[in-house]
Design a protein around this motif. Structure first.
Motif, PDB file in Angstrom:
ATOM      1  N   LEU A 223      72.040  41.381  45.001  1.00  0.00           N
ATOM      2  CA  LEU A 223      72.565  40.697  46.178  1.00  0.00           C
ATOM      3  C   LEU A 223      71.782  41.107  47.421  1.00  0.00           C
ATOM      4  N   ALA A 224      71.416  42.393  47.503  1.00  0.00           N
ATOM      5  CA  ALA A 224      70.643  42.878  48.653  1.00  0.00           C
ATOM      6  C   ALA A 224      69.321  42.131  48.782  1.00  0.00           C
ATOM      7  N   LYS A 225      68.657  41.858  47.660  1.00  0.00           N
ATOM      8  CA  LYS A 225      67.402  41.110  47.693  1.00  0.00           C
ATOM      9  C   LYS A 225      67.602  39.749  48.324  1.00  0.00           C
TER      10      LYS A 225
ATOM     11  N   GLY B  22      67.946  39.878  52.050  1.00  0.00           N
ATOM     12  CA  GLY B  22      66.806  40.373  52.816  1.00  0.00           C
ATOM     13  C   GLY B  22      66.946  41.810  53.265  1.00  0.00           C
ATOM     14  N   ILE B  23      67.801  42.577  52.597  1.00  0.00           N
ATOM     15  CA  ILE B  23      67.990  43.987  52.955  1.00  0.00           C
ATOM     16  C   ILE B  23      66.841  44.802  52.377  1.00  0.00           C
ATOM     17  N   GLN B  24      66.295  45.707  53.188  1.00  0.00           N
ATOM     18  CA  GLN B  24      65.123  46.482  52.800  1.00  0.00           C
ATOM     19  C   GLN B  24      65.513  47.911  52.402  1.00  0.00           C
ATOM     20  N   ALA B  25      64.573  48.576  51.713  1.00  0.00           N
ATOM     21  CA  ALA B  25      64.701  50.001  51.366  1.00  0.00           C
ATOM     22  C   ALA B  25      65.987  50.303  50.617  1.00  0.00           C
ATOM     23  N   VAL B  26      66.320  49.474  49.653  1.00  0.00           N
ATOM     24  CA  VAL B  26      67.545  49.666  48.876  1.00  0.00           C
ATOM     25  C   VAL B  26      67.337  50.798  47.876  1.00  0.00           C
TER      26      VAL B  26
END
Length: 249
Positions: free
Chosen positions: A115-117, A120-124
């Motif tokens: 879901l983070a991808k 657009g969430i970075q550095a997961v």
């Protein structure tokens, strides 16, 4: 698990950068039930239909459009995501009839990494251990009291208690809810520590409930959140109309 996700909301409200934004939009204050229903429905659409389904993609697009109107830091995104991973895991370990298995925990992690991808969430973080370390460090650094925390928290708590209690008795339920919060969370929300005897009583009741649940057969078919009757949408809803929108000029 649903209760765990509701209490995960309070952890996000304990972060002033999050609660101030929610107060500024006015939605959680003036239309608490609708905002709650919108949040649940968008997440249930993704969970129940899959991220690659038409409905799942539409729900993610609606969520991204809402968030895109505001300046939200990557770490704030990551923290909110981490609460959706770890609060259910911790809740089940403390209050559930059994804990999640290692495979189930890994599945939760992978789900929210994917879901983070799409958000657009970075550095997961790539492991449960590293993600939980981030979660703990973020709370140590960012949990602090702000009037906005309590404004949003009180509105949400009144809503959640209203699911079980008539309006005039909602205040009586608040100390019981405080017992399900840890001390750092209560401090950041401006909530008092409930009496020790009440905390003990709540622990006994919750443990007894877990024992009973272990003996109750699971339902034969899933109970879907998207099919639940909601006062915000008595005639049904469309995903495209969920959530908040930019004010019309």
């Amino acid at each position: 698990m649903e209760k765990a996700l509701e209490f995960a909301l309070f952890r996000t409200f304990a972060v002033p950068s999050v609660s101030r934004l929610l107060v500024a939009t006015g939605e959680f204050v003036s239309r608490t039930r609708k905002r709650y229903d919108d949040t649940e429905l968008i997440l249930y659409e993704i969970l129940e239909n899959g991220m690659e389904s038409v409905r799942g993609r539409t729900a993610i697009a609606r969520m991204n459009a809402m968030h895109g109107r505001f300046k939200i830091s990557n770490d704030d995104y990551l923290y909110v995501l981490s609460t959706f991973i770890f609060e259910p895991i911790r809740w089940m370990e403390q209050w559930g009839w059994r804990s999640f298995t290692a495979i189930e925990k890994e599945a939760i992690l992978i789900n929210y990494q994917q879901l983070a991808k799409r958000m657009g969430i970075q550095a997961v973080p790539q492991s449960l251990e590293s993600f939980e370390a981030f979660n703990r460090a973020y709370e140590r650094e960012h949990f602090s009291f702000d009037p906005a925390n309590k404004i949003i928290g009180d509105k949400t708590l009144e809503l959640l208690l209203g699911f079980y209690l008539p309006g005039r008795f909602v205040g009586l339920g608040k100390p019981f809810a405080y017992c399900l919060m840890d001390t750092p969370l209560r401090r950041a929300m401006g909530y008092p520590d409930p009496p020790g005897m009440l905390q003990l009583l709540v622990r006994i009741v919750m443990k007894a409930k877990a024992w009973v649940m272990a003996w109750i057969p699971e339902p034969g078919k899933p109970v879907l959140g998207t099919k639940r009757n909601r006062p915000s949408y008595p005639s049904g809803y469309s995903i495209e109309n969920l959530g908040t929108f930019s004010p019309r000029k």
